[in-house]
Design an enzyme around this catalytic site. Sequence first.
Site, PDB file in Angstrom:
ATOM      1  N   LEU A 124     -29.999  36.874 -13.217  1.00  0.00           N
ATOM      2  CA  LEU A 124     -29.740  38.304 -13.097  1.00  0.00           C
ATOM      3  C   LEU A 124     -30.054  39.031 -14.404  1.00  0.00           C
ATOM      4  O   LEU A 124     -30.841  39.973 -14.435  1.00  0.00           O
ATOM      5  CB  LEU A 124     -28.276  38.542 -12.693  1.00  0.00           C
ATOM      6  CG  LEU A 124     -27.813  39.997 -12.618  1.00  0.00           C
ATOM      7  CD1 LEU A 124     -28.619  40.773 -11.589  1.00  0.00           C
ATOM      8  CD2 LEU A 124     -26.320  40.068 -12.292  1.00  0.00           C
ATOM      9  N   SER A 131     -25.220  44.378 -18.983  1.00  0.00           N
ATOM     10  CA  SER A 131     -24.084  44.978 -18.295  1.00  0.00           C
ATOM     11  C   SER A 131     -24.548  45.932 -17.199  1.00  0.00           C
ATOM     12  O   SER A 131     -23.922  46.036 -16.148  1.00  0.00           O
ATOM     13  CB  SER A 131     -23.207  45.727 -19.305  1.00  0.00           C
ATOM     14  OG  SER A 131     -22.639  44.820 -20.230  1.00  0.00           O
ATOM     15  N   PHE A 155     -30.661  34.426 -21.095  1.00  0.00           N
ATOM     16  CA  PHE A 155     -29.347  33.775 -21.188  1.00  0.00           C
ATOM     17  C   PHE A 155     -28.983  33.063 -19.880  1.00  0.00           C
ATOM     18  O   PHE A 155     -27.845  33.127 -19.423  1.00  0.00           O
ATOM     19  CB  PHE A 155     -28.244  34.790 -21.527  1.00  0.00           C
ATOM     20  CG  PHE A 155     -28.498  35.615 -22.754  1.00  0.00           C
ATOM     21  CD1 PHE A 155     -29.002  35.049 -23.911  1.00  0.00           C
ATOM     22  CD2 PHE A 155     -28.224  36.971 -22.754  1.00  0.00           C
ATOM     23  CE1 PHE A 155     -29.228  35.811 -25.054  1.00  0.00           C
ATOM     24  CE2 PHE A 155     -28.440  37.757 -23.892  1.00  0.00           C
ATOM     25  CZ  PHE A 155     -28.946  37.174 -25.041  1.00  0.00           C
ATOM     26  N   GLN A 337      -4.698  29.685 -37.065  1.00  0.00           N
ATOM     27  CA  GLN A 337      -3.707  30.103 -38.062  1.00  0.00           C
ATOM     28  C   GLN A 337      -2.611  29.055 -38.230  1.00  0.00           C
ATOM     29  O   GLN A 337      -2.189  28.755 -39.356  1.00  0.00           O
ATOM     30  CB  GLN A 337      -3.101  31.453 -37.652  1.00  0.00           C
ATOM     31  CG  GLN A 337      -2.430  32.204 -38.785  1.00  0.00           C
ATOM     32  CD  GLN A 337      -3.443  32.747 -39.795  1.00  0.00           C
ATOM     33  OE1 GLN A 337      -4.635  32.760 -39.525  1.00  0.00           O
ATOM     34  NE2 GLN A 337      -2.961  33.163 -40.954  1.00  0.00           N
ATOM     35  N   GLU A 364     -20.039  36.905 -17.111  1.00  0.00           N
ATOM     36  CA  GLU A 364     -19.426  37.379 -15.861  1.00  0.00           C
ATOM     37  C   GLU A 364     -18.897  38.807 -16.023  1.00  0.00           C
ATOM     38  O   GLU A 364     -17.972  39.216 -15.326  1.00  0.00           O
ATOM     39  CB  GLU A 364     -18.293  36.440 -15.405  1.00  0.00           C
ATOM     40  CG  GLU A 364     -18.682  34.987 -15.267  1.00  0.00           C
ATOM     41  CD  GLU A 364     -19.500  34.703 -14.017  1.00  0.00           C
ATOM     42  OE1 GLU A 364     -19.715  35.630 -13.217  1.00  0.00           O
ATOM     43  OE2 GLU A 364     -19.942  33.559 -13.858  1.00  0.00           O
TER      44      GLU A 364
END
Length: 384
Positions: A124, A131, A155, A337, A364
């Site tokens: 896609l 986006s 990607f 941390q 996603e």
Amino acid sequence: MIRDPETLQILLDSIRQFVNEALIPRENEVAETDSMPEDIVEQMKEMGLFGLTIPEDFGGLGVSMEEEVNIAFELGRTSPAFRSYIGTNNGIGSIGILLDGTDEQKAKYLPKLAAGDFLSAFCLTEPDSGSDAASLKTTAVRDGDFYVINGTKRFITNAPHAGIFTVMARTNREIKGAGGISSFIVEANVAGVTVGKRDHKMGQKGAHTADVIFENVRVPAENLIGGKEGVGFKTAMKVLDKGRLHIAALSVGAAERMLADSLQYAIERKQFGQPIAEFQLIQAMLADSKAEIYAARCMVLDAARKRDEGLNVSTEASCAKMFATEMCGRVADRGVQIHGGAGYVSEYAIERFYRDVRLFRLYEGTTQIQQIIIARNMIREAQR
């Protein structure tokens, strides 16, 4: 919806054992070699993990959404690369065929996907279309009994290993938005299909993405998913709703692993003559992580049950994806941390997880896209 609790528990127990005994011990190997061990792949095939969501009629296990997220909770406790390798066959690479494919398309491809005979990939995203997926530029032009596809996808997960690609392409240039987009099954060995070099990513070594280039690729018209033009984007959105719940569940599993590792380190690590787990500021980070994981788990399960009931869960899926992935990032940060300087070196898994889980907030649909979806759905509902 859990159809048979006893059978599901047996499956979850076997997956938990597989994760603990086979996958977790191999995490460093996968990270260092950036490859998936063949013996692990074979074990995945034997366990039926490539066909978890594919119906039993096509050789899969046909799990429900609630069952799937429970499985994802378990798979999330180890390196995301393992889940990614089987993920496209169970998610974005096959669900479009399952939801909207013709009977012939399902019979031809789903059994091979379920068996792990080949991997699928979902095409896609493009260099200029992420986006804003409806703006994609890849074209598919009808030529007799074929479509000729041209364009570049970016990607694409599992692209270097895929046997088939589910490709979104524009079949009607007059319609600028989603209505002009169709979906095709393209076999990887067809002339004109080229897979680019593997992307060098921040994390998730062993999970490979790459560009896929289509140059005058002739695809039989019978490979148009559903046999109808203009419904491809709707197919993609159906797939993404389901995928968002899956990623949310993975985020919960990963956060649980990171919290377990951080808790164990805090119990064992001593400063000022006592375990650092006795220090209230460390306890606060542990408690915050526990509460947020619990909240995310509840959200994921609720949305999954609603989807199994046949309800529209666009809002709930986006809420779960947004909250769970952001939560996972916070747990990763707290984990580093708590580990202190040790959390910054690769000897401890938290260093790798810190990098690996960052991607959950991007694919996603980014967190910001989820916010837009949630708000637009709220406004639309209020104006009815």
